[in-house]
Design a protein around this motif. Sequence first.
Motif, PDB file in Angstrom:
ATOM      1  N   LEU A  71       0.916  -1.322   0.081  1.00 45.46           N
ATOM      2  CA  LEU A  71      -0.174  -0.089  -0.113  1.00 45.46           C
ATOM      3  C   LEU A  71       1.013   1.348  -0.197  1.00 45.46           C
ATOM      4  O   LEU A  71       0.551   2.181  -0.829  1.00 45.46           O
ATOM      5  CB  LEU A  71      -0.976  -0.101   1.316  1.00 45.46           C
ATOM      6  CG  LEU A  71      -1.911   0.943   1.499  1.00 45.46           C
ATOM      7  CD1 LEU A  71      -3.034   0.595   2.580  1.00 45.46           C
ATOM      8  CD2 LEU A  71      -1.362   2.292   2.194  1.00 45.46           C
ATOM      9  N   ALA A  72       1.820   1.125   0.849  1.00 44.36           N
ATOM     10  CA  ALA A  72       2.751   2.515   0.972  1.00 44.36           C
ATOM     11  C   ALA A  72       3.549   2.585  -0.438  1.00 44.36           C
ATOM     12  O   ALA A  72       3.732   3.659  -0.836  1.00 44.36           O
ATOM     13  CB  ALA A  72       3.670   2.240   2.295  1.00 44.36           C
ATOM     14  N   ASP A  73       4.074   1.449  -0.853  1.00 44.84           N
ATOM     15  CA  ASP A  73       4.770   1.483  -2.131  1.00 44.84           C
ATOM     16  C   ASP A  73       3.829   2.089  -3.346  1.00 44.84           C
ATOM     17  O   ASP A  73       4.271   2.907  -4.170  1.00 44.84           O
ATOM     18  CB  ASP A  73       5.201   0.045  -2.451  1.00 44.84           C
ATOM     19  CG  ASP A  73       6.433  -0.327  -1.847  1.00 44.84           C
ATOM     20  OD1 ASP A  73       7.070   0.516  -1.026  1.00 44.84           O
ATOM     21  OD2 ASP A  73       6.819  -1.480  -1.918  1.00 44.84           O
ATOM     22  N   GLU A  74       2.671   1.410  -3.345  1.00 51.92           N
ATOM     23  CA  GLU A  74       1.517   2.010  -4.290  1.00 51.92           C
ATOM     24  C   GLU A  74       1.413   3.736  -4.104  1.00 51.92           C
ATOM     25  O   GLU A  74       1.462   4.401  -5.233  1.00 51.92           O
ATOM     26  CB  GLU A  74       0.317   1.439  -4.344  1.00 51.92           C
ATOM     27  CG  GLU A  74      -0.902   1.819  -5.044  1.00 51.92           C
ATOM     28  CD  GLU A  74      -2.065   1.086  -4.680  1.00 51.92           C
ATOM     29  OE1 GLU A  74      -3.003   1.180  -5.848  1.00 51.92           O
ATOM     30  OE2 GLU A  74      -2.288   0.575  -3.584  1.00 51.92           O
ATOM     31  N   ALA A  75       1.302   4.282  -3.099  1.00 55.47           N
ATOM     32  CA  ALA A  75       1.046   5.413  -2.623  1.00 55.47           C
ATOM     33  C   ALA A  75       2.326   6.206  -3.207  1.00 55.47           C
ATOM     34  O   ALA A  75       2.207   7.476  -3.801  1.00 55.47           O
ATOM     35  CB  ALA A  75       0.829   5.844  -1.272  1.00 55.47           C
ATOM     36  N   GLN A  76       3.703   5.757  -2.930  1.00 54.27           N
ATOM     37  CA  GLN A  76       4.781   6.428  -3.176  1.00 54.27           C
ATOM     38  C   GLN A  76       4.662   6.495  -4.686  1.00 54.27           C
ATOM     39  O   GLN A  76       5.176   7.688  -5.184  1.00 54.27           O
ATOM     40  CB  GLN A  76       5.794   5.734  -2.569  1.00 54.27           C
ATOM     41  CG  GLN A  76       7.080   6.180  -2.571  1.00 54.27           C
ATOM     42  CD  GLN A  76       8.342   5.973  -1.693  1.00 54.27           C
ATOM     43  OE1 GLN A  76       7.962   6.006  -0.520  1.00 54.27           O
ATOM     44  NE2 GLN A  76       9.373   5.453  -2.382  1.00 54.27           N
ATOM     45  N   THR A  77       4.541   5.505  -5.366  1.00 51.91           N
ATOM     46  CA  THR A  77       4.706   5.475  -6.768  1.00 51.91           C
ATOM     47  C   THR A  77       3.659   6.581  -7.435  1.00 51.91           C
ATOM     48  O   THR A  77       3.865   7.462  -8.426  1.00 51.91           O
ATOM     49  CB  THR A  77       4.431   4.219  -7.388  1.00 51.91           C
ATOM     50  OG1 THR A  77       5.294   3.285  -6.801  1.00 51.91           O
ATOM     51  CG2 THR A  77       4.476   4.200  -8.967  1.00 51.91           C
ATOM     52  N   ALA A  78       2.328   6.492  -6.907  1.00 56.94           N
ATOM     53  CA  ALA A  78       1.343   7.579  -7.282  1.00 56.94           C
ATOM     54  C   ALA A  78       1.731   8.896  -7.140  1.00 56.94           C
ATOM     55  O   ALA A  78       1.398   9.839  -7.896  1.00 56.94           O
ATOM     56  CB  ALA A  78       0.125   6.997  -6.763  1.00 56.94           C
ATOM     57  N   THR A  79       2.203   9.259  -5.933  1.00 55.32           N
ATOM     58  CA  THR A  79       2.521  10.523  -5.836  1.00 55.32           C
ATOM     59  C   THR A  79       3.959  11.080  -6.086  1.00 55.32           C
ATOM     60  O   THR A  79       4.237  12.223  -6.385  1.00 55.32           O
ATOM     61  CB  THR A  79       2.591  10.948  -4.141  1.00 55.32           C
ATOM     62  OG1 THR A  79       3.395   9.937  -3.482  1.00 55.32           O
ATOM     63  CG2 THR A  79       1.170  10.459  -3.543  1.00 55.32           C
TER      64      THR A  79
END
Length: 100
Positions: A71-79
């Motif tokens: 989840l955190a990796d996904e958010a980091q990629t998205a932002t």
Amino acid sequence: MPRTTYLKAVAQYEATRDAFLAEVGGGGGEQHGVIAEIGRAFGAAFNALDSRSRFIATLEREQLFDALDFLADEAQTATGRDLSAARAALIEGVDSSRDW
């Protein structure tokens, strides 16, 4: 794991994901306390689920933390931003409330 427990677990993950993404997606103003509370809610929800059907053992615990890392990796990629502090706050919140 009973089907209803599985469905509730998925719903909790999705709620946690949505709350985390909403908090970190705002452009850098995420609050440590808010993210830690998202983690505490995740931990408390899985405490309640586990109290009914005792499904969280070592492997499942690792998988839950892997899901939070994803989840955190996904958010980091998205932002496109470093969310290390947000990831740490999320995990800290879970650790502060979990019984598993």
